[in-house]
Design a protein around this motif. Sequence first.
Motif, PDB file in Angstrom:
ATOM      1  N   GLY A   1       0.894  -1.232  -0.065  1.00 32.93           N
ATOM      2  CA  GLY A   1      -0.023   0.050   0.044  1.00 32.93           C
ATOM      3  C   GLY A   1       0.744   1.286   0.164  1.00 32.93           C
ATOM      4  N   VAL A   2       1.905   1.363   0.787  1.00 34.83           N
ATOM      5  CA  VAL A   2       2.618   2.551   0.870  1.00 34.83           C
ATOM      6  C   VAL A   2       3.630   2.955  -0.527  1.00 34.83           C
ATOM      7  CG1 VAL A   2       4.736   3.471   2.334  1.00 34.83           C
ATOM      8  CG2 VAL A   2       2.757   2.538   3.574  1.00 34.83           C
ATOM      9  N   PHE A   3       4.168   1.715  -0.909  1.00 31.51           N
ATOM     10  CA  PHE A   3       5.026   1.692  -1.891  1.00 31.51           C
ATOM     11  C   PHE A   3       4.270   2.186  -3.232  1.00 31.51           C
ATOM     12  CE2 PHE A   3       8.549   0.079   0.575  1.00 31.51           C
ATOM     13  CZ  PHE A   3       9.479   0.791   0.271  1.00 31.51           C
ATOM     14  N   ALA A   4       3.150   1.519  -3.381  1.00 33.32           N
ATOM     15  CA  ALA A   4       2.187   1.809  -4.588  1.00 33.32           C
ATOM     16  C   ALA A   4       1.663   3.176  -4.417  1.00 33.32           C
ATOM     17  CB  ALA A   4       1.038   0.894  -4.455  1.00 33.32           C
ATOM     18  N   THR A   5       1.240   3.630  -3.406  1.00 30.82           N
ATOM     19  CA  THR A   5       0.660   5.067  -3.217  1.00 30.82           C
ATOM     20  C   THR A   5       1.921   6.190  -3.379  1.00 30.82           C
ATOM     21  OG1 THR A   5      -0.764   4.415  -1.713  1.00 30.82           O
ATOM     22  CG2 THR A   5      -0.185   6.750  -1.500  1.00 30.82           C
ATOM     23  N   LEU A   6       2.887   5.913  -3.046  1.00 29.79           N
ATOM     24  CA  LEU A   6       4.337   6.513  -2.979  1.00 29.79           C
ATOM     25  C   LEU A   6       4.719   6.812  -4.664  1.00 29.79           C
ATOM     26  CD1 LEU A   6       6.437   8.490  -1.860  1.00 29.79           C
ATOM     27  CD2 LEU A   6       7.815   6.129  -1.714  1.00 29.79           C
ATOM     28  N   PHE A   7       4.794   5.581  -5.353  1.00 29.88           N
ATOM     29  CA  PHE A   7       5.067   5.640  -6.564  1.00 29.88           C
ATOM     30  C   PHE A   7       3.979   6.234  -7.577  1.00 29.88           C
ATOM     31  CE2 PHE A   7       7.895   1.832  -6.096  1.00 29.88           C
ATOM     32  CZ  PHE A   7       9.003   2.460  -5.724  1.00 29.88           C
ATOM     33  N   GLY A   8       2.808   6.083  -7.191  1.00 31.92           N
ATOM     34  CA  GLY A   8       1.609   6.592  -7.827  1.00 31.92           C
ATOM     35  C   GLY A   8       1.682   8.281  -7.658  1.00 31.92           C
ATOM     36  N   LEU A   9       1.956   8.598  -6.553  1.00 33.34           N
ATOM     37  CA  LEU A   9       2.008  10.150  -6.060  1.00 33.34           C
ATOM     38  C   LEU A   9       3.242  10.734  -6.622  1.00 33.34           C
ATOM     39  CD1 LEU A   9       1.425  12.612  -4.463  1.00 33.34           C
ATOM     40  CD2 LEU A   9       2.744  11.577  -2.492  1.00 33.34           C
ATOM     41  N   LEU A  10       4.405   9.992  -6.812  1.00 31.03           N
ATOM     42  CA  LEU A  10       5.431  10.809  -7.950  1.00 31.03           C
ATOM     43  C   LEU A  10       5.168  10.993  -9.169  1.00 31.03           C
ATOM     44  CD1 LEU A  10       8.356   8.912  -6.015  1.00 31.03           C
ATOM     45  CD2 LEU A  10       7.612  11.368  -5.809  1.00 31.03           C
ATOM     46  N   GLY A  11       4.574   9.880  -9.907  1.00 28.72           N
ATOM     47  CA  GLY A  11       4.068  10.093 -11.196  1.00 28.72           C
ATOM     48  C   GLY A  11       3.142  10.995 -11.458  1.00 28.72           C
ATOM     49  N   GLY A  12       1.919  11.088 -10.665  1.00 24.61           N
ATOM     50  CA  GLY A  12       1.031  12.157 -10.645  1.00 24.61           C
ATOM     51  C   GLY A  12       1.759  13.529 -10.456  1.00 24.61           C
TER      52      GLY A  12
END
Length: 324
Positions: free
Chosen positions: A127-138
């Motif tokens: 959950g944390v890494f998926a949200t973090l990578f999605g946040l960086l891409g967004g």
Amino acid sequence: MTEPTTEKPDRPGYGRMRRDRIDALATAGVVADEPGVSLIRSAWKRLRRNPVFLIGAAITIAFVVLAVISPWIAPWDVTARPLIDEVRPQTNPVPGPEAGHLLGGDDRGRDLFSRLLVGSRQTLVVGVFATLFGLLGGLTLGTIAGAVGGWVDSLVMRIVDVMLSIPSLLLAFTIASLARQPSQWTLIVAIAVIQVPVFARLLRGSMLAQRSSDHVLAARSLGVRPRAIVFRHMLPNSLGPVIVQATLSLAVAIIDAAALSFLGLGNPDQRQPEWGQMLGLAQKYISEAPHLAFYPAGCIIVVALGFTLMGESLREALDPKSRR
């Protein structure tokens, strides 16, 4: 001959009352000199009195703490099979609770409570890494679209629209199925990709609103370079809604990770338990031992609820229209 005086005789305390009244009239329109309160501090004042936020924060903190310390507090090794002698495929395929095994075992004789504890760590990591990578891409796409504008903005937003037009779970399933060998990282990448357009659109909208703000116009009139305006003025003031959305996206990421693991696209190594994986393995014994599915499903629901309650409370506290 003296003329009669028309002045009122002095009464005890009359002069003091007049002075007090004049002082009160003079200070009636004066605003008290109090220090300003930042947005974060004023939001925290409302949050600490909000029972919904306190419940969500308590669930979230308990989940994070348990996930961090779970390998040290688990009563049994997740790969050990202490109940294997009690597994009888015909009469007793799943051992029930007994002394030393709070929730019993699974079909392979492994302690269920220990696997639930250790599985929380894998769920948190995904959950944390998926949200973090999605946040960086967004953040990258949203900053480019909001800062440059023009045809670049149109191109980025059309890509985002195409990604948003596809159901998120279907898109994540497609991305995860492209991997040769399912693993934890395929889950992280698949879930991160479906979160990128959400963050990109949200940040782009916030940055467009910042373009016409007074402080940005003042910086332009003073000759500040466009790059400095974007990264010092527009971007920092646009991150509030994005951070709140990240809290809500954590709950979605946990549910999506459990769904993909349930479908067999997660980590196939059962030595590293994960709640979605445990939920999928429990389907073979859903009639004889429904608790094998109930416990991991309950953990997923409670943790997702905690992040959702906390995120919604943060959104209301930071939104001026929602303040009471």
